[in-house]
Design a protein around this motif. Structure first.
Motif, PDB file in Angstrom:
ATOM      1  N   PRO A  82      25.308 -20.218 -25.204  1.00  0.00           N
ATOM      2  CA  PRO A  82      24.283 -20.969 -26.251  1.00  0.00           C
ATOM      3  C   PRO A  82      25.021 -21.190 -27.323  1.00  0.00           C
ATOM      4  N   SER A  83      25.026 -22.288 -27.910  1.00  0.00           N
ATOM      5  CA  SER A  83      25.770 -22.660 -29.022  1.00  0.00           C
ATOM      6  C   SER A  83      24.637 -22.243 -30.258  1.00  0.00           C
ATOM      7  N   LEU A  84      25.268 -22.230 -31.548  1.00  0.00           N
ATOM      8  CA  LEU A  84      24.416 -21.850 -32.601  1.00  0.00           C
ATOM      9  C   LEU A  84      23.420 -23.063 -32.781  1.00  0.00           C
ATOM     10  N   VAL A  85      24.011 -24.128 -32.580  1.00  0.00           N
ATOM     11  CA  VAL A  85      22.969 -25.424 -32.950  1.00  0.00           C
ATOM     12  C   VAL A  85      21.865 -25.284 -31.964  1.00  0.00           C
ATOM     13  N   SER A  86      22.344 -25.014 -30.597  1.00  0.00           N
ATOM     14  CA  SER A  86      21.229 -24.818 -29.362  1.00  0.00           C
ATOM     15  C   SER A  86      20.085 -23.630 -29.886  1.00  0.00           C
ATOM     16  N   LEU A  87      20.800 -22.716 -30.352  1.00  0.00           N
ATOM     17  CA  LEU A  87      19.789 -21.537 -30.874  1.00  0.00           C
ATOM     18  C   LEU A  87      18.739 -21.718 -31.756  1.00  0.00           C
ATOM     19  N   GLN A  88      19.431 -22.422 -32.726  1.00  0.00           N
ATOM     20  CA  GLN A  88      18.773 -23.033 -33.919  1.00  0.00           C
ATOM     21  C   GLN A  88      17.525 -24.033 -33.557  1.00  0.00           C
ATOM     22  N   LYS A  89      17.725 -24.970 -32.787  1.00  0.00           N
ATOM     23  CA  LYS A  89      16.814 -25.785 -32.005  1.00  0.00           C
ATOM     24  C   LYS A  89      15.737 -25.054 -31.416  1.00  0.00           C
ATOM     25  N   ILE A  90      15.900 -24.057 -30.521  1.00  0.00           N
ATOM     26  CA  ILE A  90      15.053 -23.208 -29.895  1.00  0.00           C
ATOM     27  C   ILE A  90      14.200 -22.366 -31.035  1.00  0.00           C
ATOM     28  N   GLU A  91      14.932 -21.821 -31.825  1.00  0.00           N
ATOM     29  CA  GLU A  91      14.190 -21.134 -33.004  1.00  0.00           C
ATOM     30  C   GLU A  91      13.125 -21.956 -33.803  1.00  0.00           C
TER      31      GLU A  91
END
Length: 67
Positions: free
Chosen positions: A46-55
């Motif tokens: 998981p990229s940081l960008v993907s995790l930020q979108k999930i958050e």
């Protein structure tokens, strides 16, 4: 890696609890179709960008997804 499988498992549980498919979850978060499945199979992290979108979509801090 264990972290990716954990994120996948948590997303699966989140989707079941909220009555949405993983595909719908990905769309609502703004991440690519099939992205979550790749985390399950350890084909990508998981990229940081993907995790930020999930958050942003779930209002659940990234830290909680990685615990």
């Amino acid at each position: 890696m264990k972290g990716e499988v954990m994120v996948y498992d948590k997303i699966t549980k989140y989707c079941l609890k909220n009555g949405i498919s993983i595909m719908a979850f990905e769309k609502m978060c703004g991440i690519g179709n099939g992205t979550v499945a790749r985390w399950k199979d350890n084909n990508s992290n998981p990229s940081l960008v993907s995790l930020q979108k999930i958050e942003k979509f779930t209002k659940i801090p990234i830290k909680k997804w990685l615990e």
